[in-house]
Design an enzyme around this catalytic site. Structure first.
Site, PDB file in Angstrom:
ATOM      1  N   ARG A  24      26.179 -73.196  63.681  1.00  6.40           N
ATOM      2  CA  ARG A  24      26.410 -71.744  63.779  1.00  6.40           C
ATOM      3  C   ARG A  24      25.215 -70.940  63.266  1.00  6.40           C
ATOM      4  NH1 ARG A  24      29.819 -69.885  58.626  1.00  6.40           N
ATOM      5  NH2 ARG A  24      29.508 -71.709  57.313  1.00  6.40           N
ATOM      6  N   SER A  52      30.724 -65.023  59.496  1.00  4.14           N
ATOM      7  CA  SER A  52      30.977 -66.456  59.627  1.00  4.14           C
ATOM      8  C   SER A  52      30.362 -67.047  60.892  1.00  4.14           C
ATOM      9  CB  SER A  52      32.483 -66.730  59.628  1.00  4.14           C
ATOM     10  OG  SER A  52      33.050 -66.308  58.413  1.00  4.14           O
ATOM     11  N   PHE A  93      40.707 -69.073  68.038  1.00  2.00           N
ATOM     12  CA  PHE A  93      41.065 -67.741  68.561  1.00  2.00           C
ATOM     13  C   PHE A  93      40.396 -67.475  69.913  1.00  2.00           C
ATOM     14  CE2 PHE A  93      40.776 -67.285  63.802  1.00  2.00           C
ATOM     15  CZ  PHE A  93      42.109 -67.584  63.596  1.00  2.00           C
ATOM     16  N   GLU A 137      41.218 -60.581  69.958  1.00  6.12           N
ATOM     17  CA  GLU A 137      40.386 -61.456  70.787  1.00  6.12           C
ATOM     18  C   GLU A 137      40.612 -61.272  72.280  1.00  6.12           C
ATOM     19  OE1 GLU A 137      42.305 -62.425  68.269  1.00  6.12           O
ATOM     20  OE2 GLU A 137      40.823 -62.858  66.714  1.00  6.12           O
TER      21      GLU A 137
END
Lengths: 275, 314
Positions: free
Chosen positions: B8, B35, B81, B56
């Site tokens: 990430r 995040s 999600f 979302e």
């Protein structure tokens, strides 16, 4: 580039009758589809396409065009008829609705039909797409507007309210929702199945400018679209009270005509009324 | 020891570079930008970043709308999600319309750790692979992640890229080629092939070293593209070793193992053993403890390799 000749009210009403006739013929030929919610939307759509929107049927992908999204995708016979009547594709195609290989799918498909901005049919998704287009316009400093037609059954979907919140947050003044409020959904009356009332208060509380009109009154519809354009700093919704099945006496306000095609005899009767 | 970087982190860095070069790139996040690391892009290009809040479904379709206007829309959230909550938006609006939306989701797999099962997405490969026209990629390290993000920008169409929370060893090199749909062979051996994706690729390399000490030589394939899966490389490798182990941080149903089994059963059937999560949810715990609990360690891959070699002898 505003190639579309703006029509006066009398001519608009004439066009609407022609569009309603197409809808009946298309559905009778297809043998399935949604007459009620197509007919309730016709007047709102006719004014939008023939009188208001900046678009060019010869250049469906023209970058500065106003955009229209039919979020209540099952009403597509009305939209297909208007697109054909305006020259996006040949009117001969209308009789291929819902058939194998047709450019006119049972619900709107942007890949097959010129003039369709986004595939729809699964309820609740179009307002978010409209917001994305409105944000792109702001980013590119373009002045085109985005219109999204919703159904009053459709706004039971939670995603509509996610989009309502976000459009208000992003001050999407270039976004205009049109609610075809015909008071019926598949299983019955809105107030019996799942009441979405009070509708104007809900949208106001989400930060929208709300215009309430009769969705079959041409003066009111024209006024509403012009008024929406003047509102700054927030999106507008036109809450238009309509009659499901409008224009065909035996279909009006009848829940059974949500998703059923007329027989040959019923179609003939309807077409006589629409002369 | 290899350098440890979370995939990430590489995503956020790649977006920063690409945002400078390509003004059509826009980024959307659902209140998880710190995040997912899209916050870096948000800080540098605030006009092209849209925080859509905890919503979302709306985010996916807003991205779709932006894409219809020529934007390259990157959409980020946690895997569960992005792919679970908003699956039907991805299916009906993004993929059915063929839009240029890149869903880059972080926090996949049990390596999410202490947050527990609710946040450990172990079904996303399956959920995304099943949608017609979707492309699905899980890079194995930070270097490959950066290449995948660059490739995504150059590819016109919907794509899902699966990233992780925890730091993983950097095992590929800058000069290694990355092509969508083309598997990468990291080492070759004659006895068995380990086909892996994501964090399990480095474990597979360690497993190959352990096997080698026992005289078993393993090929290791980095199957970074889960859809379309590289049939050509799979068949070539299967013909050479006649025994396959698949390894993924995902449920066995519909993930890498399923994709490999499906491809080989149609083209060149060989015995296959699968490392993955077998019909269980995750749970809280540190990633290394969870990898032990769910049998995702190098030692587990070694045992699977031995089992599959026994099967091919029969």
């Amino acid at each position: 580039m505003k190639d579309i000749q703006v029509l006066n009210i009398k001519s608009l009403e004439e066009r609407a009758k022609i569009i309603r006739r197409y809808v009946i013929k298309m559905l009778a030929k297809a043998g399935s589809g949604h007459p009620g919610g197509s007919l309730s939307a016709v007047d709102l759509l006719v004014v939008l396409f023939y009188n208001k929107m900046r678009h060019n049927p010869q250049q469906p992908k023209w970058q500065d065009r106003d955009r229209f999204i039919l979020s209540k995708g099952h009403g597509c016979p009305a939209l297909y008829a208007i697109l054909a009547d305006m020259g996006y594709f040949s009117v001969d195609k209308l009789e291929t609705l819902r058939q194998f290989g047709s450019i006119l799918q049972g619900h709107p498909c942007m890949k097959t039909t010129p003039g369709i901005e986004i595939s729809s049919g699964s309820l609740g998704q179009g307002l978010s797409v409209g917001l994305g287009i409105a944000l792109a316009a702001k980013l590119d400093k373009k002045d085109y507007r985005t219109y999204v037609m919703l159904g009053d059954g459709e706004i039971e979907e939670g995603q509509i309210w996610e989009a309502a919140m976000a459009a208000s947050h992003y001050k999407a003044e270039n976004l205009c929702a049109i609610l075809d409020q015909n008071e019926l959904q598949i299983d019955g009356f809105i107030h019996d199945v799942m009441s979405s009332h009070p509708i104007p208060a809900k949208w106001r509380s989400f930060g929208w400018h709300v215009i309430e009109i009769n969705g079959h009154n041409y003066k009111a519809i024209i006024y509403a679209y012009n008024e929406a354009e003047k509102i700054k700093g927030r999106p507008t919704i036109i809450v238009a009270k309509t009659v499901k099945g409008k224009g065909v006496s035996f279909m009006e306000n009848q829940v059974d005509w949500h998703g059923k095609a007329p027989t040959k005899e019923e179609a003939e009767k309807a077409l006589t009324e629409l002369k | 020891m290899a350098e440890m970087i979370a995939t990430r982190q590489a995503y956020g860095d790649a977006l920063l570079e690409l945002g400078e070069r390509n003004k059509d790139i826009v980024v959307l996040d659902a209140d998880l930008s710190k995040s997912t690391t899209t916050a870096k892009f948000a800080k540098k290009f605030p006009d092209r970043f849209f925080n859509m809040g905890v919503a979302e479904a709306n985010m996916m379709n807003t991205a779709a709308g932006l894409a219809t206007c020529g934007k390259i829309a990157f959409v980020s959230s946690f895997s569960i999600f992005a792919t679970g909550r908003a699956w039907e938006q991805v299916r009906n609006t993004i993929c059915y319309s063929g839009l240029n939306v890149k869903i880059v989701a972080t926090h996949s797999g049990v390596s999410v750790g202490p947050d527990g099962a609710s946040h450990q997405c172990i079904e996303d490969i399956s959920l995304m692979r099943t949608i017609p026209t979707m492309t699905v990629i899980e890079p194995c390290d930070a270097v490959e992640t950066k290449k995948a993000i660059y490739a995504a920008v150059n590819y016109d169409g919907p794509m899902y890229i699966r990233l992780g929370r925890a730091a993983v060893p950097v095992i590929t090199k800058k000069e290694d080629l990355f092509n969508i749909g083309k598997a990468m062979i990291l080492r070759t051996g004659k006895d068995v092939a380990i086909v892996a994706c994501g964090a399990l690729v480095s474990n597979s390399l360690v497993a190959a070293d352990l096997l080698s000490k026992e005289g078993i030589e393993a090929t290791v394939v980095n199957m970074h593209t889960l859809k379309p899966v590289d049939h050509e490389t799979l068949v070539k490798v299967a013909k050479q070793v006649n025994a396959i182990v698949t390894a993924e941080q995902h449920v066995l149903d519909g993930g890498l193992g399923s994709a490999v089994a499906c491809a080989l059963s149609r083209n060149y059937p060989v015995p296959i053993e699968m490392i993955g999560i077998d019909n269980r949810f995750g749970q809280s715990g540190e990633p290394d403890i969870l990898f032990r609990e769910y049998h995702l360690l190098s030692e587990d891959i070694v045992l699977a390799a031995k089992r599959v070699i026994e099967r091919k002898k029969k």
